[in-house]
Write a protein that holds these residues in place. Structure first.
Motif, short mmCIF file in Angstrom:
data_model
loop_
_atom_site.label_atom_id
_atom_site.label_comp_id
_atom_site.label_asym_id
_atom_site.label_seq_id
_atom_site.Cartn_x
_atom_site.Cartn_y
_atom_site.Cartn_z
N LEU A 197 27.94 -43.42 -30.36
CA LEU A 197 26.73 -42.59 -30.44
C LEU A 197 27.00 -41.19 -29.90
CD1 LEU A 197 23.92 -45.06 -29.33
CD2 LEU A 197 24.67 -44.47 -31.61
N GLU A 198 27.74 -41.17 -28.80
CA GLU A 198 28.08 -39.89 -28.18
C GLU A 198 28.89 -39.02 -29.14
OE1 GLU A 198 28.60 -38.03 -24.08
OE2 GLU A 198 27.18 -39.34 -25.02
N LYS A 199 29.84 -39.66 -29.79
CA LYS A 199 30.73 -38.93 -30.68
C LYS A 199 29.97 -38.38 -31.88
CE LYS A 199 34.82 -39.52 -33.53
NZ LYS A 199 34.14 -39.55 -34.82
N ARG A 200 29.00 -39.15 -32.34
CA ARG A 200 28.26 -38.72 -33.52
C ARG A 200 27.54 -37.40 -33.26
NH1 ARG A 200 24.30 -43.02 -35.03
NH2 ARG A 200 26.06 -44.29 -35.67
N ARG A 201 27.09 -37.20 -32.02
CA ARG A 201 26.40 -35.95 -31.70
C ARG A 201 27.33 -34.75 -31.84
NH1 ARG A 201 24.56 -36.48 -25.90
NH2 ARG A 201 23.70 -34.43 -26.31
N TRP A 202 28.61 -35.01 -31.63
CA TRP A 202 29.55 -33.89 -31.67
C TRP A 202 30.09 -33.64 -33.06
CZ3 TRP A 202 30.16 -30.83 -27.54
CH2 TRP A 202 29.67 -31.32 -26.33
N GLY A 203 29.79 -34.57 -33.97
CA GLY A 203 30.37 -34.49 -35.31
C GLY A 203 29.98 -33.24 -36.08
#
Lengths: 233, 321
Positions: A227-233
């Motif tokens: 979920l965290e990574k998706r925000r940075w995508g």
């Protein structure tokens, strides 16, 4: 976290999924229990030893929607902009599925009580069995939630989880195919079946307990990272 | 209240938001104006912590959305482009869920009832969201943003999908909300932003093109120089006549609209008012002017104008040579 847990639970029971999950679980565990009764024994372990295979088919039912559907319906925008941490979001999702699973497993208490009406079963073994089933379920659910977070298609999540859990179920078979003894030993250490069977046969190892718990924790953590990574995508 | 500094968001090579900075003061209603894909939603998603910026900072009430996400999010009510609704829940259940999710402190029943009254969804409170029309869903989305009474409201195209009557209701509601909340709303409709907002930021291709009060902006934009004239008379002669008017840059015949009546699109040089001259010349030749209207500026025109403004200043000197 409580709000999410509550919503998920009500979601299980307003959609057919919760009922299907419980029905399938009760049907198969009931079938296993019938054969225990037919065998005139108070040894309930047969119910639990057969359970793993059933779980591989029905745990994906519980977890397939948990993350994927939020993304698809864009409701993740509500959850991710609410003043809650990602950890409690994922934990709420996990606990809801786990609670459903507990409701399912609780039926084995009834089976044990039925047996107790005929003769005293070995209570410690029964408790160990239930504990094992709960731990195994927690680990599998965490894996399912994690896979669900990787896609926005619940069908893919279900099939993916099913494939992974099937692999986990048969990992001992794979280990025996590997000729390199070192790698084979690593693979067989990861065996859920061996560890679970320890519980079933009435052995309570702290290492087995930690094994399942850490699997659950690791995959909950990985879901948070996704979920965290998706925000940075 | 809201402080945005050098915000940039890039997806691979594409820059969705490019070095945006602005501040919004307490109680201000800020309009975000821009065509689809200009970066409005991306900016709002960054402000609300849904996605992260590539660089730059966004602070809500002094709390950085990246460093103190929970503290910052407490102050925000967000209505995304697609209202984040759980279709299988009733409106009441949904709002109760949001209430618990946001850990709101107001007495729950009264708070939810009050919000439902304000956005006028009391009559559907017990219905399942799946069965609601787009307009009602939009309003449930707005209700969701209002729960917990956050100081900052971020509304992404709040009037999309509503009928004209509802649009006016929601605009009025936003205006009243503006008395107590700080609001950012996005839109691609100029009159909407003018009607509701104190200040307007025009954004195009991820960059801020203009940042001004609604009045100033509309004043500079309604500097009309394009008209549609409906004139009775032989088409070719009228066109010749029109071409003789000084200050008229371009005449374009639009064809016959009524028997013997033709329409022309006229574009005047910026700053020159051709209307009186036009009237005088037409009466001299006895061609009745049946209609004259200014054409409404489309968003494209605004961007052209805003981007031209800076370049036309430079080209003025060159044009006089």
């Amino acid at each position: 976290m409580l709000a999410i847990l509550k919503r998920e639970m009500s979601n299980y029971f307003t959609s057919p999924i919760g009922y299907i999950f419980l029905a399938v679980f009760y049907f198969f565990s009931g079938m296993f229990f019938t054969s225990v009764l037919a065998a005139n024994t108070t040894d309930i372990t047969y119910v639990f030893s057969s359970l793993f295979t059933v779980l591989v088919f029905i745990i994906p039912l519980l977890t397939m929607r948990s993350m994927s559907e939020e993304k698809k319906q864009k409701t993740d925008q509500l959850l991710l902009t609410a003043p809650i941490s990602l950890g409690s979001l994922v934990l709420g999702k996990f606990l809801a599925a786990f609670l459903m699973y507990c409701i399912a497993v609780s039926v084995t208490v009834v089976y044990a009580l039925i047996l107790a009406a005929f003769a005293t079963p070995e209570w410690m073994v029964v408790i160990g069995n239930i504990l094992g089933a709960l731990l195994l379920g927690a680990a599998l659910i965490a894996i399912g939630v994690f896979i669900s977070s990787l896609t926005e298609n619940q069908l893919i999540a279900a099939v993916g989880s099913f494939a992974v859990m099937m692999f986990i179920l048969m990992i001992d078979g794979f280990a025996s195919l590997i000729s390199n003894t070192f790698i084979a030993s690593i693979v067989s250490t990861l065996s859920f079946m061996t560890r679970y069977n320890n519980f079933v046969t009435g052995i309570l190892n702290i290492s087995d307990l930690l094994f399942f718990l850490s699997f659950a924790v690791v995959f909950i953590y990985l879901t948070v990272r996704v979920l965290e990574k998706r925000r940075w995508g | 209240m809201i402080e945005v500094k050098n915000l940039t968001k890039s997806y691979g090579n594409k820059q969705a938001v490019n070095d945006i900075s602005f501040t919004v003061n307490q109680g201000e209603i800020l309009g975000f104006l821009g065509p689809n894909g200009a970066g409005k939603s991306t900016t709002m998603n960054i402000l609300t912590g849904y996605i992260s910026s590539t660089s730059g900072t966004a602070k809500i009430d002094g709390h950085d959305i990246l460093d103190e996400p929970q503290e910052a999010k407490k102050h925000i009510g967000y209505l995304p482009e697609h209202p984040p609704l759980y279709l299988d829940m009733t409106v009441q259940e949904y709002l109760e869920f949001v209430y618990q999710l946001k850990k709101a402190r107001q007495p729950m029943k009264a708070h939810i009832d009050d919000i439902c009254r304000r956005v006028k969804i009391t009559n559907v409170q017990k219905r399942i969201i799946k069965n609601l029309s787009k307009g009602y869903r939009q309003r449930v989305g707005l209700a969701q943003a209002l729960i917990g009474n956050p100081e900052v409201l971020i509304l992404d195209e709040p009037t999309v999908g509503l009928d004209p009557k509802q649009i006016i209701e929601i605009r009025n509601l936003i205006k009243t909300l503006g008395e107590r909340h700080t609001i950012i709303l996005s839109s691609h409709i100029l009159p909407e932003v003018q009607a509701v907002c104190d200040r307007v930021i025009v954004i195009n291709k991820g960059k801020i093109v203009a940042d001004d009060t609604a009045e100033n902006l509309s004043r500079s934009l309604t500097d009309d120089f394009r008209y549609i004239a409906r004139i009775e008379g032989p088409e070719e002669e009228v066109e010749k006549l029109l071409n003789g008017i000084s200050g008229l840059k371009e005449v374009q015949p639009l064809g016959q609209k009524e028997p013997g009546v033709y329409e022309f699109s006229l574009e005047a040089d910026p700053g020159s008012d051709i209307r009186r001259d036009l009237f005088k010349r037409l009466t001299e030749r006895n061609y009745p002017l049946l209609g004259l209207k200014t054409t409404e500026l489309t968003l494209e025109d605004i961007f052209l104008q805003l981007t031209q403004d800076s370049s036309s200043d430079k080209s003025k000197d060159g044009g006089n040579q």
